[in-house]
Design a protein around this motif. Structure first.
Motif, PDB file in Angstrom:
ATOM      1  N   GLU A   1      -2.332   1.422   8.904  1.00 16.71           N
ATOM      2  CA  GLU A   1      -2.896   0.931   7.639  1.00 16.71           C
ATOM      3  C   GLU A   1      -4.037  -0.055   7.932  1.00 16.71           C
ATOM      4  O   GLU A   1      -5.105   0.004   7.306  1.00 16.71           O
ATOM      5  CB  GLU A   1      -1.795   0.240   6.842  1.00 16.71           C
ATOM      6  CG  GLU A   1      -2.141  -0.125   5.426  1.00 16.71           C
ATOM      7  CD  GLU A   1      -1.794   1.011   4.465  1.00 16.71           C
ATOM      8  OE1 GLU A   1      -2.502   1.170   3.471  1.00 16.71           O
ATOM      9  OE2 GLU A   1      -0.799   1.749   4.747  1.00 16.71           O
TER      10      GLU A   1
ATOM     11  N   GLN B   1      -7.126   1.775   9.191  1.00 18.56           N
ATOM     12  CA  GLN B   1      -7.819   2.441   8.082  1.00 18.56           C
ATOM     13  C   GLN B   1      -8.539   1.430   7.195  1.00 18.56           C
ATOM     14  O   GLN B   1      -9.650   1.679   6.723  1.00 18.56           O
ATOM     15  CB  GLN B   1      -6.823   3.253   7.245  1.00 18.56           C
ATOM     16  CG  GLN B   1      -6.389   4.532   7.956  1.00 18.56           C
ATOM     17  CD  GLN B   1      -5.266   5.231   7.238  1.00 18.56           C
ATOM     18  OE1 GLN B   1      -4.951   4.893   6.102  1.00 18.56           O
ATOM     19  NE2 GLN B   1      -4.664   6.209   7.886  1.00 18.56           N
ATOM     20  N   GLU B   2      -7.881   0.324   7.000  1.00 20.70           N
ATOM     21  CA  GLU B   2      -8.472  -0.732   6.189  1.00 20.70           C
ATOM     22  C   GLU B   2      -9.784  -1.194   6.833  1.00 20.70           C
ATOM     23  O   GLU B   2     -10.799  -1.379   6.145  1.00 20.70           O
ATOM     24  CB  GLU B   2      -7.488  -1.904   6.080  1.00 20.70           C
ATOM     25  CG  GLU B   2      -7.914  -3.035   5.153  1.00 20.70           C
ATOM     26  CD  GLU B   2      -8.128  -2.544   3.724  1.00 20.70           C
ATOM     27  OE1 GLU B   2      -9.013  -3.095   3.057  1.00 20.70           O
ATOM     28  OE2 GLU B   2      -7.421  -1.587   3.286  1.00 20.70           O
TER      29      GLU B   2
ATOM     30  N   GLN C   1       3.291   2.108  11.089  1.00 20.17           N
ATOM     31  CA  GLN C   1       2.590   2.440   9.846  1.00 20.17           C
ATOM     32  C   GLN C   1       1.644   1.307   9.443  1.00 20.17           C
ATOM     33  O   GLN C   1       0.509   1.537   9.033  1.00 20.17           O
ATOM     34  CB  GLN C   1       3.601   2.720   8.722  1.00 20.17           C
ATOM     35  CG  GLN C   1       2.994   2.796   7.339  1.00 20.17           C
ATOM     36  CD  GLN C   1       1.894   3.835   7.234  1.00 20.17           C
ATOM     37  OE1 GLN C   1       1.904   4.832   7.942  1.00 20.17           O
ATOM     38  NE2 GLN C   1       0.906   3.574   6.373  1.00 20.17           N
ATOM     39  N   CYS C   2       2.123   0.067   9.598  1.00 20.50           N
ATOM     40  CA  CYS C   2       1.286  -1.077   9.210  1.00 20.50           C
ATOM     41  C   CYS C   2       0.037  -1.139  10.086  1.00 20.50           C
ATOM     42  O   CYS C   2      -1.057  -1.470   9.603  1.00 20.50           O
ATOM     43  CB  CYS C   2       2.073  -2.390   9.304  1.00 20.50           C
ATOM     44  SG  CYS C   2       3.354  -2.513   8.046  1.00 20.50           S
TER      45      CYS C   2
ATOM     46  N   PRO D   1       0.846  -1.206   0.000  1.00 27.20           N
ATOM     47  CA  PRO D   1       0.000   0.000   0.000  1.00 27.20           C
ATOM     48  C   PRO D   1       0.878   1.251   0.000  1.00 27.20           C
ATOM     49  O   PRO D   1       1.943   1.278   0.635  1.00 27.20           O
ATOM     50  CB  PRO D   1      -0.791  -0.133   1.307  1.00 27.20           C
ATOM     51  CG  PRO D   1      -0.777  -1.596   1.612  1.00 27.20           C
ATOM     52  CD  PRO D   1       0.506  -2.134   1.092  1.00 27.20           C
TER      53      PRO D   1
ATOM     54  N   ARG E   1       1.140   4.233   1.313  1.00 30.29           N
ATOM     55  CA  ARG E   1       1.682   4.904   2.490  1.00 30.29           C
ATOM     56  C   ARG E   1       2.740   4.025   3.166  1.00 30.29           C
ATOM     57  O   ARG E   1       3.795   4.511   3.580  1.00 30.29           O
ATOM     58  CB  ARG E   1       0.524   5.246   3.440  1.00 30.29           C
ATOM     59  CG  ARG E   1       0.850   6.136   4.596  1.00 30.29           C
ATOM     60  CD  ARG E   1       1.374   7.519   4.248  1.00 30.29           C
ATOM     61  NE  ARG E   1       2.151   7.979   5.414  1.00 30.29           N
ATOM     62  CZ  ARG E   1       3.408   8.350   5.376  1.00 30.29           C
ATOM     63  NH1 ARG E   1       4.050   8.407   4.239  1.00 30.29           N
ATOM     64  NH2 ARG E   1       4.053   8.694   6.485  1.00 30.29           N
ATOM     65  N   THR E   2       2.480   2.713   3.232  1.00 39.63           N
ATOM     66  CA  THR E   2       3.463   1.789   3.794  1.00 39.63           C
ATOM     67  C   THR E   2       4.725   1.788   2.944  1.00 39.63           C
ATOM     68  O   THR E   2       5.845   1.796   3.452  1.00 39.63           O
ATOM     69  CB  THR E   2       2.875   0.362   3.850  1.00 39.63           C
ATOM     70  OG1 THR E   2       1.701   0.385   4.651  1.00 39.63           O
ATOM     71  CG2 THR E   2       3.880  -0.626   4.421  1.00 39.63           C
TER      72      THR E   2
END
Lengths: 285, 285, 285, 285, 285
Positions: free
Chosen positions: C275, C278-279, C271-272, C240, C242-243
């Motif tokens: 993510e 958000q997912e 960050q993960c 992804p 951003r990652t």
């Protein structure tokens, strides 16, 4: 302008499209010139103090690779000729001593040639064809060519100015990518020329003749008029070492708009004052 | 004439086989010449006002690609040389500064060279071989070559006319595809020459010396005599900007037979009158 | 090593002699590969996030000059070939699609070639001569050559490792300036190889198969063992966006010793986690 | 992109950066193909009806110069190869029959090659190197290269689409200047591809299989999705002559946004109705 | 033999016309071969222990200049190829990877090539032409060429000996300056060959298969039979490091007649005994 040339130009005129160039190529025709007896430590300083480019000859290029290993190192500009002036015959001739292929091999990103533009027709034919031939040889490498139109034995000052500006125009028509020329003191004329040529103009210094303040003022005015930078040698490095370094440092900042002219003058004046005091001390010892 | 050359010729001499060419290549030997200090806006006008071709140097060609992106853009004609005249030695020499391959690379559809044809036998040998060599180099590209026979230091006028017409014939025999030459005022002679050469003749303007009406009359007579077009620079762009543009516009229409000479003169006179009035106003301020 | 090569190598392995390279040349054989559908914004990120080099093809090099105008821009490395593997015939072939002269013209400072080193004798002869010919062609430009020995259809794992390390050695004997190769997990062996080869070794990533933590651990171990840097593509940009950017940023710092492995892992894990949240949110909508 | 290429591209994609191209090069491999038994009058129509480009072979280029003498004449695009498909061996091969130098000689401003991209590894190596070699040969002329990735013997439809889109990407990485490809009906995918490639995409027509309305709808959707134009042959000229001309005329206007899809359909429908009536009359006679 | 070649030969076969050569070029086809994982310290030893020549590849030559700065440094011999053997196809092929010009540039005084001489006529044609072409390329530099005739896949021993001796003769006829070949154990035959060829013959070692005493005896017999020296690699450097160095030292002295065979054997035996004791100690720890 195609891709490779765009990138090589950007290495010199980085980020703000301005460049402070230190020329140290004078030995090729002047020999053991004062202030440049050994160019190596000066080259080291150029890198340390933030110069964007250094103009040098093949011999110096071959001996100075180690000084250019840092990511902040200046761009290497290779001088391809050596000028000799005959006052008697009123002829200025250039010995051609290196080629664009040499520049590529030495990882120099720009080549530089002289263009003597006195009123001698045969000479003009010869130099016109030579400039064209260097532009042609640099083309397949996408290597930018800096051309310096120069009038040498003409004595009438207004003729000199006109001839050099005409030479700059001829150089552009021949495909020059950068013009290196004198600022003759007419700000309006320089502004028009910079605008007309669609080519970055860098201002040279010439023989050591100016006070530090005159240098700074002249540079500030040139930049105001649209010059893309400067290439001043003798008026920088034919001074006492410490003054030279302060001047270099200040010029870098002035070219990149990081200080005003008055700040620049103040810093250089302070250094000159210190220099005078030390000189006095040395006299007392 | 083979196919590629037919098409490239047609791009210049379109539809009615006539062409109005604007030469802006003077900087290559004259430098920062008056009226052409910056050629870029003039090039823009050439496109807007309907010129069929523009004669330029490599440096200008490289910097003006963006001005030629419209389908109505003029054909680019690349000048391959730069002339220098030595009045003292009575020698006219050309520096060769570009090649047919440069023209192809720059999408120029025609190349143009000078052919100094004064009575110096060594020079004639040299230039004869040079014209032949350019024709030979342009051949594999099917790139038309425009040749301009020119007499420079000869002073006797009738000798000049004879020499240039002889030069035109020599150029044709060498393989020139277009002749660019002076109209010396003898309509009958021009008519015979245009007829004999089986090669389009375009009439040049030379140094700024004619009134606008003289220009228009000269053009009209040349076209009547069979000229395929004109290539007039200084007598166009060494005038006040607005007059220049009206003159350009009118010349385009005159060359293509869209207006009569008297209409052309009327329009230019009107503009000159307006110019005079404005000038008077400026004087009063 | 001569001067021009020293300087070009220094542009990649700057200051601390380490380099983080982002390869985006996969389209040349994989086509519209996932994560690299359009490489332009990623190239912009590479410059912004501090990558030292970018590996690309000629088509991308020609379209991305404007992205490389800043002084902090990464070095451009030009891939000269495209590999195709035939599982059936057990042959790996490279199409040669660009040359060292292309690299110079595009201002790329390094060229890169593959060296398939499976056990097919005819292929070994061919690729050996090809590596030598590229080294020879790059020589006059003093252009460093990066060689990537790679085993493709061999399935026995230990054979793969041995063959690739043998290939690296052969590449050095042929004059390679940089080796790009896989890290097979044997730290001691990598250490010995890096020491023996007297040539910078950069570690590649290969097909997307590793977790972010595996990538970071593998990089840290490679650097500890003496690798001069990394060139990881799919394991970076097939994540992804951003990652991907955080991973890029962290890898730059890890390669240059600005952060420890545990700091690197912490930042990427954070960050993960974001993510994932958000997912989840996206899932709830 | 450098100057010469910019200008040649502009000749095809003029003013609004869109182009309607008429391909008439089918005889090179299909022979006396229906509707194109004699291409000359069709070429004349192309010029009259406002096509921007015409794709032709060397033999036709050599015989059609006179048709391209007007300033409004279409750009000539030279096809450099001839494709042969072996269904049995599942190999598609191209005979290379002309070169970029031929194109320059024939005043063709663009060259066009096929790129068979079925899954045969040896063939992919061969065609990859071939595309690269044509790009390299066209480079010094600054001659744009149009590449058409095509899948021929693969039957699985989704594989075809993926392979052709991958081929388009590979072509861009190899330095193609224009992509000619099929529109597979997925508007979103075409939009993404046009955006990603940074290269004009022109949509081809393929074998005669569509109704006039299907052609118009497909063109309208392609243009909406970002295509830079169309190159449709058999679906245009394998129709009755009058319908063909109306379709041509309408397509030119549609590509340049001068009419809406519904207007286009109306005009073509009207013509088809007239055609039907005349056909009926002919039947009655 | 002309002057330049005489001097370069004398640098290898100095004073007593004998030479002890250490080949370390095996990495070019064997990769990371045992005992030669890193060739640098071994090269240092070669210089220290008095070897007359070192056989190496271009990559190692480029990285080892600093080791060859003393006047007592060995001559650098550049290997120009890399052999691959296909047991299945019974073909031995050489990849040509460097040229005589590379040798000059790297200050290598001799070049060396392989000459596979199995009974495959096509291969014999190819290699015959290749040897001739290298001799021709070395000619203008007066660079001696060492040729190594070698039979690889033939299994019948007497055929091997005959073929290699035939190969040596062919090499001489082709202009080889030095023959590198196996000693097959027939002293008389070797004596006749050395006498007949009028060309220095150096004896190679081949795969590691001999005891130290066998090596020494073989060398002594070869020298007695007229060999001009030896070039033994794996049978030297695939031994424990200390034994390797003693063997190297003893071989230098043996080749130059400074010790007898029995003294040589005594010294090496002593070292082997010490090695055995240390090994035992290591086992006890």
């Amino acid at each position: 302008m195609s891709n490779g040339k765009v990138i090589r130009m950007s290495r010199l005129f980085a980020d703000d499209r301005k460049a402070m160039i230190l020329p140290v190529d004078h030995g090729i025709n002047l020999g053991r010139v004062e202030g440049l007896e050994q160019p190596w430590s000066l080259l080291g300083q150029a890198a340390t103090l933030g110069c964007d480019g250094v103009l040098m000859t093949l011999g110096v290029a071959e001996r100075s690779g180690e000084l250019f290993r840092l990511s902040s190192s200046p761009v290497r500009i290779l001088g391809l000729d050596s000028m000799q002036v005959s006052e008697i015959n009123k002829v200025t001739m250039c010995a051609n001593v290196a080629t664009p292929a040499d520049a590529i091999r030495e990882a120099c990103d720009i080549v530089k040639i002289l263009m003597p533009w006195d009123e001698n027709y045969e000479q003009r034919i010869r130099i016109t064809e030579h400039v064209a031939s260097v532009v042609a040889a640099a083309g397949p490498f996408e290597l930018p060519v800096m051309v310096e139109p120069v009038v040498t034995y003409t004595r009438d000052y207004s003729q000199v100015q006109d001839a050099e500006i005409d030479g700059a125009r001829v150089a552009m028509e021949l495909g020059a990518d950068i013009i290196k020329m004198r600022f003759h003191g007419d700000d309006g004329l320089l502004r028009r020329v910079c605008d007309e040529l669609k080519t970055p103009v860098v201002i040279l210094g010439g023989a050591f003749s100016l006070s530090t303040i005159q240098v700074l003022e002249s540079v500030a005015r040139s930049l105001d008029a649209g010059a893309a930078g400067i290439a001043i040698g003798r008026n920088v490095w034919q001074r006492p070492e410490r003054t030279r370094d302060v001047l270099l440092e200040v010029l870098v900042e002035l070219v990149h708009g990081e200080i005003t002219l008055s700040e620049a003058i103040k810093r250089v004046k302070k250094q000159c004052a210190e220099e005078a005091i030390q000189e006095a001390h040395r006299g007392n010892e």
